[in-house]
Design a protein around this motif. Structure first.
Motif, PDB file in Angstrom:
ATOM      1  N   CYS A 115      32.101 -29.608  47.412  1.00  0.00           N
ATOM      2  CA  CYS A 115      33.508 -29.792  47.033  1.00  0.00           C
ATOM      3  C   CYS A 115      34.176 -28.448  46.743  1.00  0.00           C
ATOM      4  O   CYS A 115      35.332 -28.226  47.110  1.00  0.00           O
ATOM      5  CB  CYS A 115      33.614 -30.706  45.822  1.00  0.00           C
ATOM      6  SG  CYS A 115      33.045 -32.397  46.111  1.00  0.00           S
ATOM      7  N   ALA A 116      33.459 -27.557  46.077  1.00  0.00           N
ATOM      8  CA  ALA A 116      34.017 -26.244  45.785  1.00  0.00           C
ATOM      9  C   ALA A 116      34.287 -25.455  47.059  1.00  0.00           C
ATOM     10  O   ALA A 116      35.323 -24.782  47.192  1.00  0.00           O
ATOM     11  CB  ALA A 116      33.074 -25.464  44.870  1.00  0.00           C
ATOM     12  N   ASN A 117      33.374 -25.539  48.029  1.00  0.00           N
ATOM     13  CA  ASN A 117      33.579 -24.837  49.295  1.00  0.00           C
ATOM     14  C   ASN A 117      34.759 -25.406  50.073  1.00  0.00           C
ATOM     15  O   ASN A 117      35.505 -24.663  50.736  1.00  0.00           O
ATOM     16  CB  ASN A 117      32.319 -24.930  50.152  1.00  0.00           C
ATOM     17  CG  ASN A 117      31.159 -24.161  49.552  1.00  0.00           C
ATOM     18  OD1 ASN A 117      31.360 -23.229  48.760  1.00  0.00           O
ATOM     19  ND2 ASN A 117      29.953 -24.539  49.901  1.00  0.00           N
ATOM     20  N   LYS A 118      34.971 -26.724  49.976  1.00  0.00           N
ATOM     21  CA  LYS A 118      36.095 -27.338  50.679  1.00  0.00           C
ATOM     22  C   LYS A 118      37.426 -26.861  50.114  1.00  0.00           C
ATOM     23  O   LYS A 118      38.349 -26.510  50.866  1.00  0.00           O
ATOM     24  CB  LYS A 118      35.993 -28.859  50.585  1.00  0.00           C
ATOM     25  CG  LYS A 118      37.080 -29.601  51.340  1.00  0.00           C
ATOM     26  CD  LYS A 118      36.867 -31.100  51.292  1.00  0.00           C
ATOM     27  CE  LYS A 118      35.659 -31.495  52.107  1.00  0.00           C
ATOM     28  NZ  LYS A 118      35.529 -32.977  52.224  1.00  0.00           N
ATOM     29  N   LEU A 119      37.530 -26.795  48.790  1.00  0.00           N
ATOM     30  CA  LEU A 119      38.764 -26.311  48.178  1.00  0.00           C
ATOM     31  C   LEU A 119      38.948 -24.813  48.417  1.00  0.00           C
ATOM     32  O   LEU A 119      40.073 -24.343  48.614  1.00  0.00           O
ATOM     33  CB  LEU A 119      38.754 -26.613  46.681  1.00  0.00           C
ATOM     34  CG  LEU A 119      38.762 -28.097  46.286  1.00  0.00           C
ATOM     35  CD1 LEU A 119      38.739 -28.251  44.776  1.00  0.00           C
ATOM     36  CD2 LEU A 119      39.980 -28.802  46.862  1.00  0.00           C
ATOM     37  N   SER A 120      37.844 -24.071  48.402  1.00  0.00           N
ATOM     38  CA  SER A 120      37.936 -22.629  48.671  1.00  0.00           C
ATOM     39  C   SER A 120      38.405 -22.362  50.096  1.00  0.00           C
ATOM     40  O   SER A 120      39.155 -21.413  50.352  1.00  0.00           O
ATOM     41  CB  SER A 120      36.582 -21.960  48.431  1.00  0.00           C
ATOM     42  OG  SER A 120      36.172 -22.114  47.093  1.00  0.00           O
ATOM     43  N   LYS A 121      37.970 -23.185  51.031  1.00  0.00           N
ATOM     44  CA  LYS A 121      38.422 -23.064  52.413  1.00  0.00           C
ATOM     45  C   LYS A 121      39.926 -23.264  52.516  1.00  0.00           C
ATOM     46  O   LYS A 121      40.617 -22.556  53.267  1.00  0.00           O
ATOM     47  CB  LYS A 121      37.686 -24.070  53.294  1.00  0.00           C
ATOM     48  CG  LYS A 121      38.045 -24.008  54.764  1.00  0.00           C
ATOM     49  CD  LYS A 121      37.260 -25.045  55.555  1.00  0.00           C
ATOM     50  CE  LYS A 121      37.632 -25.012  57.036  1.00  0.00           C
ATOM     51  NZ  LYS A 121      36.874 -26.037  57.814  1.00  0.00           N
ATOM     52  N   LEU A 122      40.450 -24.204  51.746  1.00  0.00           N
ATOM     53  CA  LEU A 122      41.892 -24.447  51.738  1.00  0.00           C
ATOM     54  C   LEU A 122      42.643 -23.250  51.172  1.00  0.00           C
ATOM     55  O   LEU A 122      43.708 -22.871  51.679  1.00  0.00           O
ATOM     56  CB  LEU A 122      42.188 -25.704  50.919  1.00  0.00           C
ATOM     57  CG  LEU A 122      43.534 -26.396  51.158  1.00  0.00           C
ATOM     58  CD1 LEU A 122      43.653 -26.875  52.596  1.00  0.00           C
ATOM     59  CD2 LEU A 122      43.684 -27.575  50.202  1.00  0.00           C
ATOM     60  N   VAL A 123      42.098 -22.631  50.141  1.00  0.00           N
ATOM     61  CA  VAL A 123      42.732 -21.447  49.551  1.00  0.00           C
ATOM     62  C   VAL A 123      42.712 -20.282  50.532  1.00  0.00           C
ATOM     63  O   VAL A 123      43.685 -19.516  50.644  1.00  0.00           O
ATOM     64  CB  VAL A 123      42.046 -21.074  48.226  1.00  0.00           C
ATOM     65  CG1 VAL A 123      42.600 -19.767  47.677  1.00  0.00           C
ATOM     66  CG2 VAL A 123      42.236 -22.183  47.198  1.00  0.00           C
ATOM     67  N   ARG A 124      41.618 -20.128  51.276  1.00  0.00           N
ATOM     68  CA  ARG A 124      41.547 -19.042  52.266  1.00  0.00           C
ATOM     69  C   ARG A 124      42.567 -19.253  53.380  1.00  0.00           C
ATOM     70  O   ARG A 124      43.175 -18.276  53.872  1.00  0.00           O
ATOM     71  CB  ARG A 124      40.132 -18.958  52.844  1.00  0.00           C
ATOM     72  CG  ARG A 124      39.101 -18.415  51.858  1.00  0.00           C
ATOM     73  CD  ARG A 124      37.825 -18.034  52.586  1.00  0.00           C
ATOM     74  NE  ARG A 124      37.198 -19.183  53.223  1.00  0.00           N
ATOM     75  CZ  ARG A 124      36.293 -19.963  52.646  1.00  0.00           C
ATOM     76  NH1 ARG A 124      35.905 -19.703  51.393  1.00  0.00           N
ATOM     77  NH2 ARG A 124      35.752 -20.985  53.288  1.00  0.00           N
ATOM     78  N   LYS A 125      42.770 -20.498  53.806  1.00  0.00           N
ATOM     79  CA  LYS A 125      43.802 -20.773  54.805  1.00  0.00           C
ATOM     80  C   LYS A 125      45.186 -20.409  54.273  1.00  0.00           C
ATOM     81  O   LYS A 125      46.007 -19.830  54.992  1.00  0.00           O
ATOM     82  CB  LYS A 125      43.761 -22.240  55.212  1.00  0.00           C
ATOM     83  CG  LYS A 125      42.547 -22.643  56.025  1.00  0.00           C
ATOM     84  CD  LYS A 125      42.611 -24.125  56.394  1.00  0.00           C
ATOM     85  CE  LYS A 125      41.410 -24.546  57.232  1.00  0.00           C
ATOM     86  NZ  LYS A 125      41.455 -26.005  57.574  1.00  0.00           N
ATOM     87  N   ALA A 126      45.431 -20.751  53.028  1.00  0.00           N
ATOM     88  CA  ALA A 126      46.721 -20.400  52.424  1.00  0.00           C
ATOM     89  C   ALA A 126      46.880 -18.885  52.318  1.00  0.00           C
ATOM     90  O   ALA A 126      47.981 -18.362  52.489  1.00  0.00           O
ATOM     91  CB  ALA A 126      46.846 -21.053  51.052  1.00  0.00           C
ATOM     92  N   SER A 127      45.787 -18.177  52.051  1.00  0.00           N
ATOM     93  CA  SER A 127      45.856 -16.708  51.979  1.00  0.00           C
ATOM     94  C   SER A 127      46.264 -16.100  53.312  1.00  0.00           C
ATOM     95  O   SER A 127      47.057 -15.156  53.366  1.00  0.00           O
ATOM     96  CB  SER A 127      44.502 -16.146  51.534  1.00  0.00           C
ATOM     97  OG  SER A 127      44.153 -16.631  50.263  1.00  0.00           O
ATOM     98  N   SER A 128      45.709 -16.649  54.397  1.00  0.00           N
ATOM     99  CA  SER A 128      46.073 -16.132  55.716  1.00  0.00           C
ATOM    100  C   SER A 128      47.529 -16.436  56.056  1.00  0.00           C
ATOM    101  O   SER A 128      48.190 -15.648  56.746  1.00  0.00           O
ATOM    102  CB  SER A 128      45.150 -16.730  56.777  1.00  0.00           C
ATOM    103  OG  SER A 128      45.304 -18.149  56.839  1.00  0.00           O
ATOM    104  N   VAL A 129      48.047 -17.550  55.575  1.00  0.00           N
ATOM    105  CA  VAL A 129      49.445 -17.885  55.839  1.00  0.00           C
ATOM    106  C   VAL A 129      50.371 -16.998  55.021  1.00  0.00           C
ATOM    107  O   VAL A 129      51.373 -16.470  55.534  1.00  0.00           O
ATOM    108  CB  VAL A 129      49.709 -19.373  55.531  1.00  0.00           C
ATOM    109  CG1 VAL A 129      51.197 -19.698  55.691  1.00  0.00           C
ATOM    110  CG2 VAL A 129      48.889 -20.265  56.446  1.00  0.00           C
TER     111      VAL A 129
END
Length: 222
Positions: A115-129
């Motif tokens: 679950c932590a990796n899934k939310l972290s993946k979402l944050v990384r996508k937002a960082s790239s945007v």
């Protein structure tokens, strides 16, 4: 954990009949007030947090991930209009992060690695945007847990103030780690105390230091 159990009992006793055990009443399907049988559900949303019958945070993180993906779409659409990075960051903090990290002090320390990796993946996508590095889930969780623990320790009217005060060490700024099972070890109080002790000064209490400087003979004799 005895501290958590005491708080639950304190709030349940006024609501439960004298013939019932407050903790057993919390798991009964029959209502003590109406006599009607309540509905048994697998998940229940309470104050914006999704709870399930397994007492883990998988359903809550799944709901957060779906909400985050929807809001990430609008963040991408906003970037397509050539909006500056500052406004993108403001939109992320107001619309995306406010949903992802809502009540993170409750569930941040108890989520599983997947679950932590899934939310972290979402944050990384937002960082790239956005075009800049954003705070990770772990960083936000630790920051807010430390802030919440400090606010509780500075507020004598808080229900946990007395409990945390009893856990303070006499010789340092550290707090005694309460005994907790593996399930409750990731809850707020044990997790916040671990973070507090990891950053607490290693020096002794200033009151004890003043005693050493003013009356050194008495200290050495004690």
């Amino acid at each position: 954990m005895k501290t958590f159990k005491g708080l639950v009992l304190q709030h349940l006793r006024p609501l439960v009949c004298d013939c019932l055990d407050p903790l057993q009443f919390a798991y009964q399907a029959d209502s003590c007030f109406t006599g009607e049988r309540g509905e048994m559900v697998d998940t229940y949303k309470f104050l914006g947090v999704t709870l399930n019958n397994k007492l883990d945070w998988t359903d809550h993180t799944e709901a957060l991930y779906r909400k985050g993906q929807i809001r990430l779409f609008f963040l991408r659409r906003l970037r397509s209009f050539n909006v500056c990075t500052q406004l993108l960051q403001m939109f992320y903090q107001s619309v995306v992060a406010s949903v992802l990290f809502f009540a993170v002090v409750c569930w941040g320390g108890g989520i599983c690695t997947g679950c932590a990796n899934k939310l972290s993946k979402l944050v990384r996508k937002a960082s790239s945007v956005v075009g800049m590095e954003l705070d990770s889930v772990e960083a936000v969780t630790e920051k807010r847990m430390r802030g919440k623990l400090k606010a509780i320790m500075d507020n004598p009217s808080h229900p946990l103030y007395t409990e945390l005060r009893q856990l303070r060490s006499t010789f340092s700024y550290r707090l005694t780690q309460p005994r907790a099972s593996k399930r409750f070890g990731g809850s707020f109080v044990p997790s916040a105390i671990r973070l507090h002790n990891a950053t607490a000064p290693s020096t002794s209490n200033p009151r004890r230091q003043r005693l050493v400087l003013i009356q050194p003979n008495l200290y050495y004799l004690s």
